[in-house]
Enzyme design. Structure first.
Site, PDB file in Angstrom:
ATOM      1  N   ASP A 100      18.713 -12.530  97.562  1.00  0.00           N
ATOM      2  CA  ASP A 100      18.595 -11.242  96.889  1.00  0.00           C
ATOM      3  C   ASP A 100      17.140 -10.794  96.943  1.00  0.00           C
ATOM      4  OD1 ASP A 100      20.533  -9.652  94.610  1.00  0.00           O
ATOM      5  OD2 ASP A 100      18.377  -9.209  94.635  1.00  0.00           O
ATOM      6  N   ILE A 101      16.941  -9.505  97.198  1.00  0.00           N
ATOM      7  CA  ILE A 101      15.589  -8.961  97.325  1.00  0.00           C
ATOM      8  C   ILE A 101      14.845  -8.972  95.983  1.00  0.00           C
ATOM      9  CG2 ILE A 101      16.063  -6.511  96.871  1.00  0.00           C
ATOM     10  CD1 ILE A 101      14.460  -5.881  99.435  1.00  0.00           C
TER      11      ILE A 101
ATOM     12  N   ASN B  80      29.475  -8.324  89.687  1.00  0.00           N
ATOM     13  CA  ASN B  80      29.419  -7.091  88.912  1.00  0.00           C
ATOM     14  C   ASN B  80      30.520  -6.172  89.435  1.00  0.00           C
ATOM     15  OD1 ASN B  80      27.177  -7.917  87.413  1.00  0.00           O
ATOM     16  ND2 ASN B  80      25.770  -7.232  89.006  1.00  0.00           N
TER      17      ASN B  80
ATOM     18  N   VAL C 157      26.029  -1.782  94.633  1.00  0.00           N
ATOM     19  CA  VAL C 157      26.469  -1.768  96.033  1.00  0.00           C
ATOM     20  C   VAL C 157      27.977  -1.998  96.038  1.00  0.00           C
ATOM     21  CG1 VAL C 157      26.227  -2.807  98.307  1.00  0.00           C
ATOM     22  CG2 VAL C 157      24.231  -2.677  96.785  1.00  0.00           C
TER      23      VAL C 157
ATOM     24  N   HIS D  19      30.383  -8.366  96.717  1.00  0.00           N
ATOM     25  CA  HIS D  19      29.424  -9.452  96.941  1.00  0.00           C
ATOM     26  C   HIS D  19      29.362 -10.308  95.693  1.00  0.00           C
ATOM     27  CE1 HIS D  19      27.363  -5.989  95.223  1.00  0.00           C
ATOM     28  NE2 HIS D  19      26.594  -6.856  94.571  1.00  0.00           N
TER      29      HIS D  19
ATOM     30  N   HIS E 160      26.932 -12.758  93.413  1.00  0.00           N
ATOM     31  CA  HIS E 160      25.593 -13.279  93.135  1.00  0.00           C
ATOM     32  C   HIS E 160      25.746 -14.774  92.871  1.00  0.00           C
ATOM     33  CE1 HIS E 160      23.632  -9.283  92.301  1.00  0.00           C
ATOM     34  NE2 HIS E 160      24.899  -8.948  92.087  1.00  0.00           N
TER      35      HIS E 160
END
Ligand code: 5GP
Length: 117
Positions: A33-34, A89, A98, A102, A104
């Site tokens: 993750d950025i 999420n 987004v 995905h 996390h």
């Protein structure tokens, strides 16, 4: 209006946006993750952007969901102690930004934190 633009994760997968791939299976890939919120914070992402969230994915392709969880487990063992928190999420009000499903994968030093931290 529904966007027809490729998602940011599809653009990363295609190499249009730079990001180091930290793991991959046939149908799933993983990146850092950025904006990490734990010592290990990976995103595990199906290569298809067909499913907007985990509810759609579970209904439409539970094997793909299982493949995501398998890769999350493998990477948590490789990069941390094997224990991890998995967060999907789901919906903007829950913090989803987004809309290409995905997971996390959060690991490292989480035992003192509650799920709401
Ligand atoms: P969400 O808020 O939808 O649950 O999670 C989206 C995640 O994608 C965020 O944690 C955010 O930091 C991450 N993210 C957004 N843009 C990029 C990017 O360009 N590269 C990487 N590696 N992560 C990103």
């Amino acid at each position: 209006m529904v966007s027809t633009e490729p998602s940011i994760f599809t653009r990363i997968l295609r190499g249009d946006i730079p990001s180091e791939m930290v793991g991959e299976t046939e149908n799933v890939f993983a990146i850092n993750d950025i904006a990490p919120r734990a010592p290990l914070h990976l995103l595990v992402i199906p290569k298809t952007e067909k499913y907007r969230n985990v509810v759609e994915l579970a209904a439409g392709d539970p094997e793909l969901l299982a493949e995501m969880i398998g890769l999350a487990n493998t990477l948590a063992m490789q990069h941390s102690d094997g224990d991890f928190r998995l967060v999907f999420n789901t919906g903007a009000e829950a913090g989803q930004t987004v809309f290409h499903v995905h997971a996390h994968v959060l690991a490292g030093g989480l035992s003192e934190k509650s799920v709401s931290d």
